[in-house]
Scaffold this active site. Structure first.
Site, PDB file in Angstrom:
ATOM      1  N   GLU A   1      -1.506  -9.019   3.086  1.00  0.00           N
ATOM      2  CA  GLU A   1      -1.323  -9.675   4.433  1.00  0.00           C
ATOM      3  C   GLU A   1      -2.629 -10.010   5.237  1.00  0.00           C
ATOM      4  O   GLU A   1      -2.688 -10.594   6.009  1.00  0.00           O
ATOM      5  CB  GLU A   1      -0.478  -8.591   5.381  1.00  0.00           C
ATOM      6  CG  GLU A   1      -1.232  -7.201   6.005  1.00  0.00           C
ATOM      7  CD  GLU A   1      -1.241  -6.017   5.116  1.00  0.00           C
ATOM      8  OE1 GLU A   1      -0.778  -6.374   3.673  1.00  0.00           O
ATOM      9  OE2 GLU A   1      -1.381  -5.045   5.383  1.00  0.00           O
TER      10      GLU A   1
ATOM     11  N   HIS B   1      -3.543  -4.899   0.298  1.00  0.00           N
ATOM     12  CA  HIS B   1      -3.045  -5.632   1.628  1.00  0.00           C
ATOM     13  C   HIS B   1      -3.178  -6.967   1.363  1.00  0.00           C
ATOM     14  O   HIS B   1      -4.174  -7.657   1.959  1.00  0.00           O
ATOM     15  CB  HIS B   1      -3.607  -4.964   2.657  1.00  0.00           C
ATOM     16  CG  HIS B   1      -3.608  -3.557   3.091  1.00  0.00           C
ATOM     17  ND1 HIS B   1      -2.508  -2.943   3.829  1.00  0.00           N
ATOM     18  CD2 HIS B   1      -4.279  -2.261   2.538  1.00  0.00           C
ATOM     19  CE1 HIS B   1      -2.520  -1.779   3.699  1.00  0.00           C
ATOM     20  NE2 HIS B   1      -3.584  -1.346   3.221  1.00  0.00           N
TER      21      HIS B   1
ATOM     22  N   CYS C   1       1.066  -1.202  -0.087  1.00  0.00           N
ATOM     23  CA  CYS C   1       0.016   0.048  -0.165  1.00  0.00           C
ATOM     24  C   CYS C   1       0.800   1.215  -0.052  1.00  0.00           C
ATOM     25  O   CYS C   1       1.409   1.682  -0.938  1.00  0.00           O
ATOM     26  CB  CYS C   1      -1.159  -0.111   1.197  1.00  0.00           C
ATOM     27  SG  CYS C   1      -2.517   0.966   0.826  1.00  0.00           S
TER      28      CYS C   1
HETATM   29  N1  GLN Z   1      -1.892   6.726   2.962  1.00  0.00           N
HETATM   30  C1  GLN Z   1      -1.879   6.021   1.616  1.00  0.00           C
HETATM   31  C2  GLN Z   1      -3.322   6.348   1.250  1.00  0.00           C
HETATM   32  O1  GLN Z   1      -4.146   6.544   1.867  1.00  0.00           O
HETATM   33  C3  GLN Z   1      -1.582   4.592   2.004  1.00  0.00           C
HETATM   34  C4  GLN Z   1      -2.597   3.932   2.948  1.00  0.00           C
HETATM   35  C5  GLN Z   1      -2.295   2.492   3.387  1.00  0.00           C
HETATM   36  O2  GLN Z   1      -1.115   2.179   3.362  1.00  0.00           O
HETATM   37  N2  GLN Z   1      -3.007   1.778   3.769  1.00  0.00           N
HETATM   38  O3  GLN Z   1      -3.351   5.956   0.012  1.00  0.00           O
END
Ligand code: GLN
Length: 533
Positions: free
Chosen positions: A510, A508, A382
């Site tokens: 994970e 994600h 992400c």
């Molecule tokens: N801050 C980033 C976004 O909002 C990544 C978010 C995250 O890593 N869950 O896109």
């Protein structure tokens, strides 16, 4: 008909109730029964989505896009079942719905009260989950510790539910702590007795006690607990500190907990098939090799903030009988490149996980630069992927000053930008791009080879995305966009094919790894290391 098991905790918090609930779920699954687990959290936030990871640990995201308590992660991993919003209910959500009903006039002029309106709303959440999943067993874990003011409406709701549904259809499992006093060399049962007394004063007599302890419970203490807490002797279950959380189901089963629960609920006891789980635990306890993986983030003082990432790395190791040691790398300490190099010098691979806000970003960029320049296996998640794109833009594509608009309102090259659908979003909490979306992988890419298929579904939680205006230029410079949303509009995976493992994803992964089914992208990272060793 669904049978219900309510799990409460007493004496202290952090007893591992979530692991105990999840382990009981595994015992049902191993008998080929279906099970769901619900977590009721007594705090007033509508969900944990707006809470700092320092306060609450990781926010676990489900397929249906719910931002939930990290215990949902344990539930999914132990039962190999995917859950959703209905599985995590907070006081905030209950009150929000009660107040919405009141404003709509649904209560027909009644005075709205904790009993019956709030407790009815809580009970309706139990029933809603039963209707959605139609499970054989439904485990409901109540967050917090018995005696807390905030959990009272939940305790009252389960008291009502238990009596309404009738004897033999619902039981309570109370988890407590038996402290060990080294001076007298004894395990003490008094705090557990008190805790059960408090639970009884709320009208709930537990049927089973699960006692967390650092030492075996002597027969006399067991008898004492059974006598004073009014539970059968075989329903006093010992839960020792274990080498791995995945051993807990086996320890509970060894004491007959599965059979005791089934008997109390009038269900047929089947022979559990725990063979593959036993093999897993054997592998975990007898690793043949070991490796060290760095996690470079800003919440490194609380490992719970990245619990699914840690578990996923371990799962990937289990498959090859490898133990994975985690090295926590505070990204703020990597802002200086020389210190960054030093911190990364003794690890086999590095993960840059998700996150929010500018703090530590320049350090993460240094970590990624080091990984890219030194062929250190790397997985970006992400925010970790967004950083990989920024780093590549700045240091390879020559776009000096490239950045995300999250960290710089007006960067020279906004390679990461707010998603269009986010531009008019006001307010926080449940407003990000959340939950499962499909991703199409490029044939022959590392990601596609790891998954063994071209179409995958993964869970998301973000507001920003790769700015499509830069995709051509970055591709020409060698960054491969190997995963895109089905409409081709959103970059989901980037990779560098020439390196052993340099893969980063907008989603994600994970959240979908299981102890006995490691996630392909984590497996890819670990395999890249093991191939070298
Ligand atoms: N801050 C980033 C976004 O909002 C990544 C978010 C995250 O890593 N869950 O896109």
């Amino acid at each position: 008909m669904t049978k219900y098991i309510f799990v409460t905790g007493g004496v202290v918090s952090s007893l591992g109730k979530g692991i105990i609930a999840a382990s009981l779920g595994r015992l049902f699954r191993s008998r080929d029964y279906s099970v769901i687990i619900q977590k009721f959290d007594p705090y007033i936030n509508v969900d944990p989505g707006t809470m700092s990871p320092f306060q609450h640990g990781e926010v676990f995201v489900t397929d249906d896009g719910a931002e939930t308590d990290l215990d949902l992660g344990h539930y999914e991993r132990f039962t190999d079942t995917s859950f959703g919003q209905v599985n995590n209910v907070t006081s905030g959500r209950i009150y929000q719905e009660v107040i919405n009903k009141e404003r709509r006039g649904d209560y027909l002029g009644a005075t709205v009260q904790v009993i019956p309106h709030v407790t009815n709303e809580i009970k309706s959440k139990i029933v809603a989950a039963t209707k959605q999943f139609k499970p054989d067993f439904q485990i409901i874990e109540i967050g917090g510790t018995i005696g807390d003011i905030e959990s009272l409406p939940f305790i009252e709701a389960i008291r009502q539910f238990k009596s309404e549904i009738g004897i033999g259809n619902a039981i309570s499992v109370h988890c407590t702590l038996l402290p060990y006093l080294p001076t007298s060399g004894e395990l003490k049962t008094k705090p557990s007795q008190h805790s059960v007394n408090v639970l009884r004063s709320y009208g709930i007599q537990p049927e089973i006690l699960v006692c967390r302890t650092s030492k075996p419970i002597p027969k006399t203490e067991r008898e004492k607990l059974a006598l004073f807490c009014s539970v059968p002797k075989d329903a006093v279950i010992e839960c020792r500190d274990m080498k791995t959380i995945y051993e807990v189901p086996l320890a509970l089963e060894a004491q007959g907990m599965g059979s005791v629960v089934l008997k109390m609920l009038g269900m047929e006891d089947r022979k559990p098939d725990l063979e593959s789980w036993e093999n897993l635990v054997n592998k975990i306890k007898n690793p043949k090799k070991s490796l060290k993986v760095g996690i470079a983030g800003k919440y490194t003082k609380l490992s719970d903030a990245y619990i699914s990432v840690v578990e996923s790395l371990k799962h990937a190791g289990y498959a090859d009988s490898a133990s994975v040691e985690i090295k926590w790398i505070n990204s703020e300490e990597c802002v200086d490149y020389a210190s960054c190099k030093k911190l990364l010098s003794d690890i086999d691979a590095v993960v840059v996980p998700g996150g929010f806000g500018v703090r530590g970003i320049e350090g993460k960029l240094n970590v990624i630069r080091y990984a890219r320049e030194n062929n250190l296996p790397f997985l970006g998640l992400c925010l970790g992927m967004q950083c990989a794109v920024i780093e590549y833009a700045r240091n390879v594509a020559g776009l000096k000053g490239a950045n995300s608009k999250e960290f710089d309102e007006n960067p020279a090259y906004p390679v990461i930008d707010l998603m269009i659908e986010q531009k008019n979003v006001k307010g926080y909490g449940g407003t990000m791009r959340l939950g499962a979306y499909e991703c199409h992988l490029k044939k022959g890419s590392k990601a596609e080879k790891a998954y063994g298929k071209e179409i995958v579904s993964e869970r998301h939680r973000h507001r920003y995305e790769v700015n499509n205006e830069y995709i051509d230029q970055l591709s020409k410079e060698g960054l491969v966009f190997s995963g895109m949303s089905p409409d081709g509009m959103l970059a989901e995976v980037v990779e560098l094919p020439k390196l052993d493992w340099f893969v980063a994803c907008q989603f994600h992964p994970e959240f979908k790894s299981r102890p006995d089914k490691p996630h392909p992208l984590f497996k890819g990272l670990i395999d890249a290391v093991l191939l070298r060793k």
